[in-house]
Design a protein around this motif. Structure first.
Motif, PDB file in Angstrom:
ATOM      1  N   GLU A 125       0.831  -1.208   0.000  1.00 49.10           N
ATOM      2  CA  GLU A 125       0.000   0.000   0.000  1.00 49.10           C
ATOM      3  C   GLU A 125       0.868   1.262   0.000  1.00 49.10           C
ATOM      4  O   GLU A 125       0.617   2.201  -0.765  1.00 49.10           O
ATOM      5  CB  GLU A 125      -0.921   0.000   1.226  1.00 49.10           C
ATOM      6  N   LYS A 126       1.891   1.298   0.834  1.00 44.11           N
ATOM      7  CA  LYS A 126       2.768   2.469   0.928  1.00 44.11           C
ATOM      8  C   LYS A 126       3.524   2.684  -0.381  1.00 44.11           C
ATOM      9  O   LYS A 126       3.633   3.814  -0.867  1.00 44.11           O
ATOM     10  CB  LYS A 126       3.744   2.303   2.103  1.00 44.11           C
TER      11      LYS A 126
ATOM     12  N   GLN B 115       1.208   4.049  -3.019  1.00 36.50           N
ATOM     13  CA  GLN B 115       0.972   5.485  -2.838  1.00 36.50           C
ATOM     14  C   GLN B 115       2.132   6.308  -3.382  1.00 36.50           C
ATOM     15  O   GLN B 115       1.920   7.313  -4.064  1.00 36.50           O
ATOM     16  CB  GLN B 115       0.761   5.808  -1.354  1.00 36.50           C
ATOM     17  N   LYS B 116       3.358   5.884  -3.098  1.00 37.46           N
ATOM     18  CA  LYS B 116       4.534   6.609  -3.572  1.00 37.46           C
ATOM     19  C   LYS B 116       4.658   6.547  -5.098  1.00 37.46           C
ATOM     20  O   LYS B 116       5.130   7.496  -5.725  1.00 37.46           O
ATOM     21  CB  LYS B 116       5.804   6.060  -2.926  1.00 37.46           C
TER      22      LYS B 116
ATOM     23  N   ILE C 214       2.082   6.125  -7.141  1.00 29.09           N
ATOM     24  CA  ILE C 214       0.807   6.574  -7.712  1.00 29.09           C
ATOM     25  C   ILE C 214       0.214   5.489  -8.612  1.00 29.09           C
ATOM     26  O   ILE C 214      -0.133   5.705  -9.776  1.00 29.09           O
ATOM     27  CB  ILE C 214       0.951   7.925  -8.442  1.00 29.09           C
TER      28      ILE C 214
ATOM     29  N   ARG D 133      -2.521  -0.778  -5.164  1.00 30.32           N
ATOM     30  CA  ARG D 133      -1.872  -1.866  -4.419  1.00 30.32           C
ATOM     31  C   ARG D 133      -1.863  -3.138  -5.267  1.00 30.32           C
ATOM     32  O   ARG D 133      -0.919  -3.915  -5.243  1.00 30.32           O
ATOM     33  CB  ARG D 133      -2.623  -2.070  -3.101  1.00 30.32           C
TER      34      ARG D 133
END
Length: 71
Positions: free
Chosen positions: A19-20, A23-24, A26, A29
């Motif tokens: 997930e992280k 996000q980074k 874009i 997941r």
């Protein structure tokens, strides 16, 4: 080690969840999951972004090599 295994290993070495990383990067997941399972491959732009994120060369990211082969 194939690309998916390399991507997963680097993500885990940096204590990052899918997930992280998503996000980074874009992306979703699920996209990160597909990369790690070799069901899809990151674009060149995403590979460059990950190499910068992990502070490694593209060779290290893609091939898992830390040194350049001698000619």
């Amino acid at each position: 080690m194939n690309l998916g295994e390399q991507l997963k290993s680097l993500r885990e070495q940096h204590n990052m969840s899918r997930e992280k990383l998503a996000q980074k990067m874009i992306v979703s997941r699920q996209t990160v999951f597909k990369w790690e399972k070799n069901k899809a491959y990151p674009t060149l732009d995403n590979l460059v972004k990950m190499s910068e994120l992990y502070q490694i060369t593209l060779d290290e990211l893609v091939k898992g090599e830390r040194t350049f082969p001698k000619s």
